[in-house]
Design a protein around this motif. Sequence first.
Motif, mmCIF file in Angstrom:
data_model
loop_
_atom_site.group_PDB
_atom_site.id
_atom_site.type_symbol
_atom_site.label_atom_id
_atom_site.label_comp_id
_atom_site.label_asym_id
_atom_site.label_seq_id
_atom_site.Cartn_x
_atom_site.Cartn_y
_atom_site.Cartn_z
ATOM 1 N N MET A 512 -5.984 8.175 3.216
ATOM 2 C CA MET A 512 -7.121 7.788 1.916
ATOM 3 C C MET A 512 -6.549 6.035 1.187
ATOM 4 O O MET A 512 -7.319 5.631 0.592
ATOM 5 C CB MET A 512 -6.782 8.878 0.445
ATOM 6 C CG MET A 512 -6.963 9.666 1.305
ATOM 7 S SD MET A 512 -7.804 11.104 0.457
ATOM 8 C CE MET A 512 -7.939 12.464 1.425
ATOM 9 N N TYR A 514 -4.590 3.872 2.309
ATOM 10 C CA TYR A 514 -5.226 3.012 3.264
ATOM 11 C C TYR A 514 -5.693 1.920 2.892
ATOM 12 O O TYR A 514 -6.505 1.025 3.030
ATOM 13 C CB TYR A 514 -4.146 2.814 4.699
ATOM 14 C CG TYR A 514 -4.741 2.001 5.170
ATOM 15 C CD1 TYR A 514 -3.873 1.431 6.075
ATOM 16 C CD2 TYR A 514 -6.330 2.794 6.802
ATOM 17 C CE1 TYR A 514 -4.284 -0.021 6.604
ATOM 18 C CE2 TYR A 514 -6.264 1.806 7.300
ATOM 19 C CZ TYR A 514 -5.375 1.148 7.256
ATOM 20 O OH TYR A 514 -6.181 -0.258 9.153
ATOM 21 N N LYS A 515 -6.764 3.598 2.928
ATOM 22 C CA LYS A 515 -8.216 2.880 2.711
ATOM 23 C C LYS A 515 -9.155 2.657 1.694
ATOM 24 O O LYS A 515 -9.414 1.107 1.782
ATOM 25 C CB LYS A 515 -9.308 4.164 3.190
ATOM 26 C CG LYS A 515 -9.275 4.159 4.619
ATOM 27 C CD LYS A 515 -10.516 5.538 4.270
ATOM 28 C CE LYS A 515 -10.082 6.066 5.778
ATOM 29 N NZ LYS A 515 -11.591 7.948 5.360
ATOM 30 N N VAL A 516 -8.203 2.877 0.495
ATOM 31 C CA VAL A 516 -8.065 2.093 -1.115
ATOM 32 C C VAL A 516 -7.856 0.510 -0.720
ATOM 33 O O VAL A 516 -7.858 0.055 -1.868
ATOM 34 C CB VAL A 516 -8.011 2.736 -1.916
ATOM 35 C CG1 VAL A 516 -7.871 2.232 -3.147
ATOM 36 C CG2 VAL A 516 -8.300 4.180 -1.555
ATOM 37 N N GLY A 517 -6.719 0.292 -0.277
ATOM 38 C CA GLY A 517 -5.786 -1.018 0.181
ATOM 39 C C GLY A 517 -4.705 -1.153 -0.816
ATOM 40 O O GLY A 517 -4.476 -1.805 -1.147
#
Lengths: 606, 253
Positions: A512, A514-517
Amino acid sequence: MLGKLALAGIKNRRRDYLVLLAGLTMSAAIFYMFANLATNKAFVKANGVVGQSMLIFGFGAVLLILITIVYIMYANSFLLSMRQHDYGLFMMLGAKKRRIGQLVFLETLILGAVATAIGIVLGLLMSRFLVGFLLNALGLHLAHLESFYLPAIIATAVLYVGLFILASLFNLVKLTRTTVLKLLHTDEQANQPQVKPVRQMIAGIVGILLLAAGYWALANIKMLQMAAIPFAIVTITLGTYLLFRATLLTIIRWLRQTKWAKKHLNGFLMGQLNFRVYNYTRMLTIVSLLFAMALGAITVGSGYHRQLPMMADSLGSYTVAIHDKTAKEQQLISKLDVAHQATYTQKRQGKTVFYNAAEFKQQPYEFNEGEMTPKYEKKTAAQMKSTDLNSLDFLNLAVLGQNNLYAPKMLSATKFARQSGKTVSVTTIRVKNIGNDRVTLKKLNQLEMARFPHAGELTIGNYQSYELMLAFFGGLEFMGYFLGIAFLAMLASCLMFKILSGAPGDKRRYRMLYKVGVRHNLMRNGIAKEIGILFMIPGIMGVIDVLFGLQMFKPLMPKPMSPYLGIGSTFAIFIGLYAIYYLITLALYWQIVLPQAPAQAQAEHK
Amino acid sequence: MTSSNAVVDVHGLEKTYGKVNERQYQALKGLNFQVASVEFVGIMGASGSGKTTLLNMLSTLDVPTKGDVIVNGHDVTKMRGNQLADFRAQEVGFIFQDFNLLESLTAEENIGLPLALKGTSSKIMDQAIHEVAETLSIADLLQKYPSELSGGQKQRVAAARAIVHHPSILMGDEPTGALDSTSARELLDLLTTINQEQHMSVLLVTHDPFSASFCQRILFIKDGLIGSEIRRGDQDRSAFYQQILNELGTFNE
Ligand SMILES: Nc1ncnc2c1ncn2[C@@H]1O[C@H](COP(=O)(O)OP(=O)(O)OP(=O)(O)O)[C@@H](O)[C@H]1O
Ligand SMILES: [Mg+2]
């Protein structure tokens, strides 16, 4: 059908099961090895001060049993955490609770039985090789050591199977009492623990009191005898748990309020810790206990290893005395790291041994005047008093027979030349460190004893005292190292359980992020911090435990030995090992948890 | 077509799954489209048509096999490592079907995460969080943990997290997929508000015609290509809804 499904579930988590099985197997093997040593009366009697040795090995056995129970409880909770989702799913799909109960019971029991069986076989093999190796490395000799010993096998089997039956019952009750929903969503449940300041305070205080009681019991082991150990283990475990529970949560809550928590991943880290603090508290308590046991045992073992030569040195002035040294002996002597060496001529006549004063002028005799620690003083013939001449050390240079020594007499050079009698040359040698020259000294001593045998109770030179003490304390030294390694292995395995049970959830969370940056580095550092904290807390607590707990070895380490002497280097080495273990764990965790950037595709993309 | 004011500009986008010597599957076969600034675009298509794949390319979660993706002036395909993470953190707001909230953090901490990553001061952070919470009417939920929220509430928190740092585009992959119709409608109204009042471009992947009817323009993906495109224009929502249904009818034949 359900059985098949359950098997499929196990297959899916092969790696986790392998780790669990390996851990349990290893624990059973260790227990067998120790039971083999401790219950083998012939062996124990041959290797220690009779009477005390049974107590010592008994103490080791109690310690190991208690730790084994704690360890199996922990391993079982890991097993349960792995399985509850599957079983929850089966129940949701309509499986009967009774059937599930049977499955859980069987699964735990089979796992336990397999682990015990393999463990005993492994223990047999390890007794043969590993124990021999360890003894060799330490220079110890333990007589009557056999790898196969039926009572030890029975003891191991009974204890382990018994514990696993208990664990199975526990799992059965636990799984059939928990609601399906809870079983299905254990991972997502945020049990946000309530903070009640008064209660926290009380828990903290009670924890500290319990710890103090445990430390007190260890320091007074002479008075409490064997009861001190179980008492201390229970109080220290409970105390540590309560203290962690009271303080960790408060500290985390407090940190969360600060500005620091709003930077980068700090908030996430604190959230993680807060979220799982209760699981962590248990794990941290167990790890701190194992850490303390491992460090304590190794400290004691190495304490003996280091201090026995020292203690031997305090007893006399020379390490060995060689009479009429041969070329072969001279060769061995040249290999020694010598601190002081002198050669004198004796003339033995009747019951008197004559010495040449001139030789003592040239090479003064070295006396050990120290009480506890050696204090060397060189004296010429003129400086020697009659007490010096009659000191046991000096008398021992000329042995007449059993309990019979020549009386020394100092002569001037001219008188000595005229004196008749059997001429013998004697060389006294003091080495810098008996432990380092152990092997050479042993050969030298054997050659000397072959030519000039004397009664067993008489020791000539510090080397012979050292050998005698090894027979006394060698068992303890060995036990220290053995248990230390055993506890270290259990510690490693407990942390491994933690990693494997925490990893799937963390994998999801880091995905998660990772997806948020979140940058890769930031995630790496975050994991390093989290695992680092998990290593540090029990480490610190364990060191404190050991510092207090070493008190209990005071009666077993008579002066000038002390359980605290030179612990710095042992601690440093142990902490170094622990740090290496941290790094390995971290690397593993990174590998399991960190999301992989789509690098493959990137490479293909022109 | 000019791309000067386009927030998203996609050129010849292809995506093949599987390594060269393995079994390969071409999910996208050369897509071209733009999303203009402050546009609300929907992407529709049958299951397996490549919608998620496309969104993953746009949000840099995955890398195209071929083609260019330019988001707010950045050529996404040329970015590496930290640039990619920073790009996601700053330029894109993402709402996922399964919320993707961290259950160990409160709603407030979840929302604040993108700002914390940027290193925003805690004062500005608090302000921004409360502002966005006000807009999405979740101010009273801030101290709760995700496990204490309903699906709709979770998705609103997720939306708040997606826009709190003012990204240039908000993307959603079936954000209404796990919601009941009331919650879904609330979220869609919310997206419309965000689009119009915060002037943020929105890209919405959905297979639900009702959700799609909130968009200004809809792209239909079929077999990895853009099959057709319809615009809402001046129609009201129900008329547009009807048009979508019709299009789907012919599209699916
Ligand atoms: N990681 C992958 N490896 C191989 N093939 C994949 C992968 N991800 C998706 N695909 C394939 O690519 C195609 C497009 O998948 P995608 O997830 O984009 O579909 P979708 O339009 O989002 O479908 P849905 O509406 O069901 O979510 C599918 O045929 C799928 O099987
Ligand atoms: Mg999809």
